[in-house]
Motif scaffolding. Structure first.
Motif, PDB file in Angstrom:
ATOM      1  N   LEU A  29      53.730  63.357  11.760  1.00 51.69           N
ATOM      2  CA  LEU A  29      52.289  63.533  11.920  1.00 51.69           C
ATOM      3  C   LEU A  29      51.639  63.057  10.637  1.00 51.69           C
ATOM      4  CD1 LEU A  29      49.815  64.639  13.464  1.00 51.69           C
ATOM      5  CD2 LEU A  29      50.219  66.807  12.280  1.00 51.69           C
ATOM      6  N   MET A  30      50.755  62.088  10.760  1.00 56.19           N
ATOM      7  CA  MET A  30      50.080  61.538   9.586  1.00 56.19           C
ATOM      8  C   MET A  30      48.578  61.723   9.706  1.00 56.19           C
ATOM      9  SD  MET A  30      52.073  58.107   8.598  1.00 56.19           S
ATOM     10  CE  MET A  30      53.674  58.204   7.883  1.00 56.19           C
ATOM     11  N   MET A  34      58.407  61.496  23.191  1.00 60.82           N
ATOM     12  CA  MET A  34      56.961  61.603  23.018  1.00 60.82           C
ATOM     13  C   MET A  34      56.467  62.976  23.491  1.00 60.82           C
ATOM     14  SD  MET A  34      54.020  58.903  24.186  1.00 60.82           S
ATOM     15  CE  MET A  34      53.887  59.248  25.915  1.00 60.82           C
ATOM     16  N   VAL A  35      56.941  63.427  24.640  1.00 57.07           N
ATOM     17  CA  VAL A  35      56.553  64.742  25.168  1.00 57.07           C
ATOM     18  C   VAL A  35      56.992  65.835  24.196  1.00 57.07           C
ATOM     19  CG1 VAL A  35      56.962  66.400  27.038  1.00 57.07           C
ATOM     20  CG2 VAL A  35      56.561  63.992  27.568  1.00 57.07           C
ATOM     21  N   TRP A  36      58.225  65.759  23.715  1.00 57.89           N
ATOM     22  CA  TRP A  36      58.763  66.747  22.779  1.00 57.89           C
ATOM     23  C   TRP A  36      57.923  66.811  21.508  1.00 57.89           C
ATOM     24  CZ3 TRP A  36      60.821  65.427  17.966  1.00 57.89           C
ATOM     25  CH2 TRP A  36      61.382  66.479  17.249  1.00 57.89           C
ATOM     26  N   ALA A  37      57.614  65.654  20.930  1.00 55.18           N
ATOM     27  CA  ALA A  37      56.841  65.616  19.681  1.00 55.18           C
ATOM     28  C   ALA A  37      55.439  66.190  19.883  1.00 55.18           C
ATOM     29  CB  ALA A  37      56.756  64.190  19.145  1.00 55.18           C
ATOM     30  N   LEU A  38      54.795  65.813  20.987  1.00 58.86           N
ATOM     31  CA  LEU A  38      53.439  66.307  21.231  1.00 58.86           C
ATOM     32  C   LEU A  38      53.425  67.809  21.479  1.00 58.86           C
ATOM     33  CD1 LEU A  38      51.981  63.390  23.337  1.00 58.86           C
ATOM     34  CD2 LEU A  38      51.556  63.942  20.944  1.00 58.86           C
ATOM     35  N   LYS A  39      54.453  68.331  22.116  1.00 67.81           N
ATOM     36  CA  LYS A  39      54.545  69.781  22.318  1.00 67.81           C
ATOM     37  C   LYS A  39      54.677  70.491  20.970  1.00 67.81           C
ATOM     38  CE  LYS A  39      57.223  73.341  24.635  1.00 67.81           C
ATOM     39  NZ  LYS A  39      58.418  73.653  25.415  1.00 67.81           N
ATOM     40  N   LYS A  40      55.522  69.964  20.098  1.00 66.85           N
ATOM     41  CA  LYS A  40      55.719  70.564  18.773  1.00 66.85           C
ATOM     42  C   LYS A  40      54.456  70.474  17.917  1.00 66.85           C
ATOM     43  CE  LYS A  40      60.042  71.802  18.885  1.00 66.85           C
ATOM     44  NZ  LYS A  40      60.432  73.193  18.715  1.00 66.85           N
ATOM     45  N   LEU A  41      53.699  69.401  18.091  1.00 60.72           N
ATOM     46  CA  LEU A  41      52.508  69.168  17.265  1.00 60.72           C
ATOM     47  C   LEU A  41      51.225  69.692  17.915  1.00 60.72           C
ATOM     48  CD1 LEU A  41      53.426  65.578  16.096  1.00 60.72           C
ATOM     49  CD2 LEU A  41      53.534  67.682  14.740  1.00 60.72           C
ATOM     50  N   GLN A  42      51.343  70.349  19.044  1.00 57.79           N
ATOM     51  CA  GLN A  42      50.178  70.839  19.782  1.00 57.79           C
ATOM     52  C   GLN A  42      49.187  71.615  18.919  1.00 57.79           C
ATOM     53  OE1 GLN A  42      49.532  70.028  22.891  1.00 57.79           O
ATOM     54  NE2 GLN A  42      47.794  71.345  23.262  1.00 57.79           N
ATOM     55  N   PRO A  43      49.620  72.510  18.029  1.00 57.18           N
ATOM     56  CA  PRO A  43      48.635  73.247  17.211  1.00 57.18           C
ATOM     57  C   PRO A  43      47.770  72.338  16.333  1.00 57.18           C
ATOM     58  CG  PRO A  43      50.785  74.295  17.080  1.00 57.18           C
ATOM     59  CD  PRO A  43      50.981  72.989  17.795  1.00 57.18           C
ATOM     60  N   TYR A  44      48.299  71.185  15.951  1.00 55.03           N
ATOM     61  CA  TYR A  44      47.557  70.259  15.104  1.00 55.03           C
ATOM     62  C   TYR A  44      46.655  69.322  15.915  1.00 55.03           C
ATOM     63  CZ  TYR A  44      51.187  71.626  11.795  1.00 55.03           C
ATOM     64  OH  TYR A  44      52.038  72.347  11.003  1.00 55.03           O
ATOM     65  N   PHE A  64      45.571  69.734  19.396  1.00 51.86           N
ATOM     66  CA  PHE A  64      44.796  70.253  20.520  1.00 51.86           C
ATOM     67  C   PHE A  64      43.294  70.049  20.292  1.00 51.86           C
ATOM     68  CE2 PHE A  64      42.513  73.612  22.800  1.00 51.86           C
ATOM     69  CZ  PHE A  64      42.962  73.348  24.085  1.00 51.86           C
ATOM     70  N   GLY A  65      42.648  69.444  21.293  1.00 51.12           N
ATOM     71  CA  GLY A  65      41.208  69.240  21.240  1.00 51.12           C
ATOM     72  C   GLY A  65      40.760  68.078  20.375  1.00 51.12           C
ATOM     73  N   ARG A  66      41.702  67.282  19.891  1.00 49.52           N
ATOM     74  CA  ARG A  66      41.368  66.142  19.033  1.00 49.52           C
ATOM     75  C   ARG A  66      41.838  64.842  19.681  1.00 49.52           C
ATOM     76  NH1 ARG A  66      40.481  67.991  13.710  1.00 49.52           N
ATOM     77  NH2 ARG A  66      41.210  70.112  13.381  1.00 49.52           N
ATOM     78  N   HIS A  67      41.100  63.788  19.426  1.00 48.30           N
ATOM     79  CA  HIS A  67      41.560  62.454  19.821  1.00 48.30           C
ATOM     80  C   HIS A  67      42.541  61.988  18.748  1.00 48.30           C
ATOM     81  CE1 HIS A  67      41.640  58.440  21.475  1.00 48.30           C
ATOM     82  NE2 HIS A  67      41.512  57.995  20.236  1.00 48.30           N
ATOM     83  N   PHE A  68      43.671  61.431  19.165  1.00 49.74           N
ATOM     84  CA  PHE A  68      44.661  60.955  18.201  1.00 49.74           C
ATOM     85  C   PHE A  68      45.350  59.709  18.736  1.00 49.74           C
ATOM     86  CE2 PHE A  68      46.690  64.059  20.928  1.00 49.74           C
ATOM     87  CZ  PHE A  68      47.901  63.481  21.254  1.00 49.74           C
ATOM     88  N   THR A  69      46.017  59.022  17.830  1.00 50.60           N
ATOM     89  CA  THR A  69      46.757  57.807  18.174  1.00 50.60           C
ATOM     90  C   THR A  69      48.237  58.061  17.966  1.00 50.60           C
ATOM     91  OG1 THR A  69      44.892  56.460  17.445  1.00 50.60           O
ATOM     92  CG2 THR A  69      47.015  55.341  17.693  1.00 50.60           C
ATOM     93  N   MET A  70      49.036  57.737  18.976  1.00 47.31           N
ATOM     94  CA  MET A  70      50.491  57.835  18.860  1.00 47.31           C
ATOM     95  C   MET A  70      51.029  56.419  18.711  1.00 47.31           C
ATOM     96  SD  MET A  70      53.747  59.405  20.668  1.00 47.31           S
ATOM     97  CE  MET A  70      53.208  60.968  20.290  1.00 47.31           C
ATOM     98  N   TYR A  71      51.748  56.170  17.624  1.00 44.77           N
ATOM     99  CA  TYR A  71      52.385  54.880  17.396  1.00 44.77           C
ATOM    100  C   TYR A  71      53.834  54.997  17.832  1.00 44.77           C
ATOM    101  CZ  TYR A  71      48.254  53.911  14.668  1.00 44.77           C
ATOM    102  OH  TYR A  71      46.951  53.728  14.279  1.00 44.77           O
ATOM    103  N   LEU A 102      51.352  65.605  29.676  1.00 35.55           N
ATOM    104  CA  LEU A 102      50.511  64.875  28.715  1.00 35.55           C
ATOM    105  C   LEU A 102      49.090  64.632  29.221  1.00 35.55           C
ATOM    106  CD1 LEU A 102      53.031  62.117  27.570  1.00 35.55           C
ATOM    107  CD2 LEU A 102      52.630  64.379  26.578  1.00 35.55           C
ATOM    108  N   GLN A 103      48.806  65.032  30.448  1.00 31.79           N
ATOM    109  CA  GLN A 103      47.525  64.661  31.046  1.00 31.79           C
ATOM    110  C   GLN A 103      46.318  65.228  30.322  1.00 31.79           C
ATOM    111  OE1 GLN A 103      47.648  65.863  35.125  1.00 31.79           O
ATOM    112  NE2 GLN A 103      47.539  68.039  34.664  1.00 31.79           N
ATOM    113  N   ASP A 104      46.451  66.317  29.594  1.00 34.20           N
ATOM    114  CA  ASP A 104      45.304  66.905  28.895  1.00 34.20           C
ATOM    115  C   ASP A 104      45.135  66.375  27.472  1.00 34.20           C
ATOM    116  OD1 ASP A 104      44.576  68.428  31.081  1.00 34.20           O
ATOM    117  OD2 ASP A 104      45.844  70.118  30.480  1.00 34.20           O
ATOM    118  N   ASP A 105      46.099  65.591  26.996  1.00 37.22           N
ATOM    119  CA  ASP A 105      46.008  65.073  25.629  1.00 37.22           C
ATOM    120  C   ASP A 105      45.053  63.886  25.565  1.00 37.22           C
ATOM    121  OD1 ASP A 105      47.800  66.833  24.285  1.00 37.22           O
ATOM    122  OD2 ASP A 105      49.471  65.767  25.200  1.00 37.22           O
TER     123      ASP A 105
END
Length: 126
Positions: free
Chosen positions: A11-12, A47-57, A59-66, A92-95
């Motif tokens: 996460l950057m 990708m699903v695993w990483a986004l689940k782990k990073l959910q607290p950071y 949630f509710g934000r637009h972000f870019t996954m490389y 991932l539909q709510d991200d």
């Protein structure tokens, strides 16, 4: 080319100068049945695993996954015949994310976290 032993993510955060700074490093060893998945399934589940782990950071934000796997730039938006990918896409539909392809050589940190580079480290449990 090293064999994939697990998943890695970073996460950057981008500063006011446009420079990226790492905030969180993640890695996970593949489970025996995950090693038998097709490449697209491994990449998508990572990708699903990483986004689940990073959910607290995130949630509710637009972000870019490389990601260095080109099909992931469009796969999360499609409904396919692969039941696993369909189930994971529902997670991932709510991200609010954009998935951007980068060459593996430009994704060195996450790539290094997913490769076995030396003697296996002891597993921490608990």
């Amino acid at each position: 080319m090293p064999q994939t032993q697990g998943w890695g993510a970073v996460l950057m955060q981008v500063d006011e100068k446009g420079e990226r700074h790492p905030n969180v490093y993640l890695s996970k060893k593949l489970l025996p049945w995950e090693q038998n998945y097709m490449a697209i399934e491994k990449e998508y589940l990572a990708m699903v695993w990483a986004l689940k782990k990073l959910q607290p950071y995130l949630f509710g934000r637009h972000f870019t996954m490389y990601n260095d796997h080109p099909p992931l730039t469009w796969l999360h938006q499609m409904k396919g015949a692969n039941a696993k990918l369909l189930r994971w896409s529902l997670l991932l539909q709510d991200d609010d994310m954009e998935v951007v392809h980068v060459k593996g050589s430009a994704n060195r940190i996450a790539d290094a976290l997913s490769q076995r580079g030396g003697p296996e480290l002891p597993q921490v449990t608990g």
